[in-house]
Design a protein around this motif. Structure first.
Motif, PDB file in Angstrom:
ATOM      1  N   CYS A  32       0.838  -1.208   0.000  1.00 11.17           N
ATOM      2  CA  CYS A  32       0.000   0.000   0.000  1.00 11.17           C
ATOM      3  C   CYS A  32       0.869   1.252   0.000  1.00 11.17           C
ATOM      4  O   CYS A  32       0.591   2.214  -0.736  1.00 11.17           O
ATOM      5  CB  CYS A  32      -0.924   0.003   1.213  1.00 11.17           C
ATOM      6  SG  CYS A  32      -2.235  -1.234   1.170  1.00 11.17           S
ATOM      7  N   VAL A  58     -11.221   0.334  -1.981  1.00 12.35           N
ATOM      8  CA  VAL A  58     -10.605  -0.283  -0.800  1.00 12.35           C
ATOM      9  C   VAL A  58     -11.671  -0.666   0.219  1.00 12.35           C
ATOM     10  O   VAL A  58     -11.668  -1.783   0.766  1.00 12.35           O
ATOM     11  CB  VAL A  58      -9.568   0.673  -0.177  1.00 12.35           C
ATOM     12  CG1 VAL A  58      -9.083   0.140   1.172  1.00 12.35           C
ATOM     13  CG2 VAL A  58      -8.386   0.866  -1.116  1.00 12.35           C
ATOM     14  N   CYS A  84      -7.580  -4.936   1.106  1.00 11.79           N
ATOM     15  CA  CYS A  84      -7.319  -3.512   0.852  1.00 11.79           C
ATOM     16  C   CYS A  84      -6.339  -3.338  -0.307  1.00 11.79           C
ATOM     17  O   CYS A  84      -6.505  -2.440  -1.140  1.00 11.79           O
ATOM     18  CB  CYS A  84      -6.767  -2.841   2.116  1.00 11.79           C
ATOM     19  SG  CYS A  84      -7.936  -2.812   3.492  1.00 11.79           S
TER      20      CYS A  84
END
Length: 333
Positions: A32, A58, A84
């Motif tokens: 991320c 997400v 995510c």
């Protein structure tokens, strides 16, 4: 205690047995973080809607994984952040103007159908975000191929063509069409999906992942290198207004090659285990990408190339493992 009793009390878990501080959650958080430079450039180029679309993807991905586990009475796995990451990668493969409800459908396909229904993280046979993108492309073609222009383009329009669309027009001989410069593609001043805008931002994130040993450099290097060599040879043979070296760089920076090479093709679950297998996988991704770009009617081939090589991964693994360890020889009498 006799020997049999001693061995009966031993519990042997499945591999890996090496204990480190790096777990799935931390690994996913690193991914991320690596995507953040590309996201920041997307927000700068396309506005706040790029950020909102990313948050929607997400949140939807995390919700679908939580809901599936809840309905199926399975242990909750949302905290590992893999959902995510899937949502974030899917968002980076969409135009910033893409409708939110369509993006949610893509998240459902990625998480529920491709990931959870195959057993969850580590059991999916294809990259969930890549499959989600392809389903959206086939289902909502118009919305998936409508590209907002960047704020810095200076063009008085709301939508425009991507660099690969323009390349197709140049190949047809359409008058008045010029390709964007490689510097614009490298820095991000060109239309496209959010994750393909700035090659520099993607490169920063990819180098970070390699530095932190989250991914191996073999697949990205083989993927990008194959695209470069293929384009260099092809344009050296056919000639044209642009030089072969210029077009080789163009094909690396345009479209999803950079993002796909660093963030999609390197997926642990759907890429080969052995280094030789990773090399073959990366070369295969590059070859299929360029074959689609040059000889097929669709201008981009990265997603289809990665999906195709995902399907080939078990065969590549079998070849690489047998090549490294050798196989059992047939007894000849």
């Amino acid at each position: 205690m006799d020997k049999n009793t001693f061995f009966d009390n031993l519990t042997v878990s499945s591999s890996p047995h090496l204990v480190t501080k790096l777990d799935t959650q931390k690994t996913m958080m690193m991914v991320c973080l690596a995507i953040c430079p590309a996201l920041i450039v997307s927000v700068v180029m396309f506005g706040i809607r790029a950020l909102i679309l990313t948050i929607v993807c997400v949140a939807a991905s995390a919700f679908f994984e939580w809901a599936y586990n809840k309905l199926m009475h399975r242990p909750q796995t949302v905290s590992d952040c893999s959902a995510c990451v899937t949502g974030l990668i899917l968002a980076m493969n969409l135009p910033s103007s893409f409708p939110y409800w369509m993006a949610i459908i893509g998240c459902f396909v990625s998480i529920v159908i491709v990931k959870c229904m195959f057993g969850g993280l580590g059991r999916n046979i294809a990259n969930p975000a890549i499959v989600g993108r392809i389903v959206l492309l086939l289902s909502f073609t118009t919305q998936m191929t409508t590209w907002p222009v960047t704020r810095l383009s200076g063009v008085d329009a709301t939508t425009g063509a991507t660099a690969l669309n323009l390349l197709g027009e140049v190949a047809k001989g359409t008058p008045g069409i010029t390709l964007p410069s490689n510097m614009d593609l490298f820095l991000g001043n060109c239309g496209g999906s959010m994750g393909e805008v700035s090659a520099l931002a993607i490169l920063i994130g990819g180098v970070f992942l390699i530095w932190r040993k989250i991914i191996s450099p073999i697949i990205p290097a083989a993927f990008i290198g194959t695209v470069f060599v293929f384009a260099l040879i092809y344009y050296a043979v056919i000639g044209g207004d642009y030089g072969a070296f210029h077009m080789a760089i163009f094909h690396i920076c345009a479209g999803g090659v950079m993002f796909g090479a660093f963030f999609c093709a390197t997926d642990y679950v759907t890429s080969p285990i052995m280094n030789k297998g990773k090399l073959v996988f990366g070369i295969g991704c590059g070859l299929v990408t360029m074959i689609i770009r040059i000889w097929c009617s669709y201008p981009e081939g990265v997603s289809f190339a990665i999906l195709f090589m995902n399907m080939m991964t078990p065969l590549i693994d079998r070849w690489a493992i047998n090549n490294f360890y050798g196989g059992a020889k047939k007894n000849e009498k």
